[in-house]
Write a protein that holds these residues in place. Sequence first.
Motif, PDB file in Angstrom:
ATOM      1  N   PRO A  19       0.759  -1.264  -0.200  1.00 32.00           N
ATOM      2  CA  PRO A  19       0.000  -0.123  -0.018  1.00 32.00           C
ATOM      3  C   PRO A  19       0.629   1.273  -0.125  1.00 32.00           C
ATOM      4  O   PRO A  19       0.268   2.393  -0.470  1.00 32.00           O
ATOM      5  N   ASP A  20       2.190   1.103   0.291  1.00 29.61           N
ATOM      6  CA  ASP A  20       3.049   2.166   0.245  1.00 29.61           C
ATOM      7  C   ASP A  20       3.089   2.849  -1.100  1.00 29.61           C
ATOM      8  O   ASP A  20       3.281   3.767  -1.087  1.00 29.61           O
ATOM      9  N   LYS A  21       2.722   2.051  -2.189  1.00 27.91           N
ATOM     10  CA  LYS A  21       3.006   2.661  -3.523  1.00 27.91           C
ATOM     11  C   LYS A  21       1.642   3.043  -4.060  1.00 27.91           C
ATOM     12  O   LYS A  21       1.840   3.679  -5.129  1.00 27.91           O
ATOM     13  N   TRP A  22       0.624   3.114  -3.411  1.00 27.77           N
ATOM     14  CA  TRP A  22      -0.646   3.580  -3.950  1.00 27.77           C
ATOM     15  C   TRP A  22      -1.742   4.353  -2.913  1.00 27.77           C
ATOM     16  O   TRP A  22      -2.505   4.945  -3.244  1.00 27.77           O
ATOM     17  N   HIS A  23      -1.227   4.160  -1.640  1.00 30.25           N
ATOM     18  CA  HIS A  23      -2.228   4.539  -0.789  1.00 30.25           C
ATOM     19  C   HIS A  23      -2.220   6.131  -0.375  1.00 30.25           C
ATOM     20  O   HIS A  23      -3.101   6.872  -0.070  1.00 30.25           O
ATOM     21  N   PHE A  24      -0.779   6.573  -0.222  1.00 30.80           N
ATOM     22  CA  PHE A  24      -0.584   7.875   0.511  1.00 30.80           C
ATOM     23  C   PHE A  24      -1.327   9.094  -0.065  1.00 30.80           C
ATOM     24  O   PHE A  24      -1.517  10.091   0.552  1.00 30.80           O
ATOM     25  N   PRO A  25      -1.500   9.241  -1.459  1.00 30.33           N
ATOM     26  CA  PRO A  25      -2.416  10.025  -2.013  1.00 30.33           C
ATOM     27  C   PRO A  25      -3.723  10.276  -1.246  1.00 30.33           C
ATOM     28  O   PRO A  25      -4.236  11.364  -1.406  1.00 30.33           O
ATOM     29  N   TYR A  26      -4.131   9.251  -0.721  1.00 32.92           N
ATOM     30  CA  TYR A  26      -5.691   9.238  -0.105  1.00 32.92           C
ATOM     31  C   TYR A  26      -5.439   9.523   1.329  1.00 32.92           C
ATOM     32  O   TYR A  26      -6.564   9.431   2.081  1.00 32.92           O
ATOM     33  N   TRP A  27      -4.467   9.696   1.960  1.00 38.80           N
ATOM     34  CA  TRP A  27      -4.247   9.784   3.596  1.00 38.80           C
ATOM     35  C   TRP A  27      -4.845  11.343   3.837  1.00 38.80           C
ATOM     36  O   TRP A  27      -4.757  12.244   3.172  1.00 38.80           O
ATOM     37  N   SER A  28      -5.760  11.053   4.958  1.00 42.89           N
ATOM     38  CA  SER A  28      -6.363  12.219   5.427  1.00 42.89           C
ATOM     39  C   SER A  28      -6.382  12.082   6.878  1.00 42.89           C
ATOM     40  O   SER A  28      -6.067  11.128   7.519  1.00 42.89           O
ATOM     41  N   ASP A  29      -6.823  13.225   7.480  1.00 44.79           N
ATOM     42  CA  ASP A  29      -6.890  13.445   8.998  1.00 44.79           C
ATOM     43  C   ASP A  29      -8.005  12.449   9.548  1.00 44.79           C
ATOM     44  O   ASP A  29      -8.005  11.661  10.604  1.00 44.79           O
TER      45      ASP A  29
END
Length: 181
Positions: A19-29
């Motif tokens: 997920p480190d390759k695709w998840h971070f653009p969706y990270w939120s508070d």
Amino acid sequence: MAKIISSFFISLDGVVESPDKWHFPYWSDEMGAVIMEGMGSAAGFLMGRTLYDEWSSYWPTAEADPEAGRSLNESRKWVVSNSLEKADWNNTTIISGDVAAKIRDLKEQTEGDIQMSGSATTVRWLLAQGLLDQLNLLVHPIVVGHGRRLFEDTPTHPLKLTNSVTFDSGVLNLSYVPAPS
């Protein structure tokens, strides 16, 4: 009695690998709050051998997220493995042999939630054994197209949706429990 609660970052096409390759653009508070809530309710963390190897080499010296690192390093941890001979990470116990019986005992003897993050193979096995109490999925609005999926070569397991929230990022926060048979 403890409940085993598993949580995953997952793509629309079911991929949970890397997920480190695709998840971070969706990270939120919003997502961070859900994760910290789960960590805060944890009596400890259950993981498979692969995740244990990854986390035990990263979290003891991680500086990127000191709050999560401190929580994981100080928490009780159980690793399911018949090949791991020694667990050097603080507060870690190896579960081997008759794993199903030992996990049943662990659930009986533990107060609070036993959290899991990752360990897809272990989660599939727990579900098949009737030992998984809740499955939380943070479904990301992306098709990854390749990688290990959460449910590969898995028998049918009916689940019941108990909660759903849509984050502003488009991520769905879904919670399931095994459906009564």
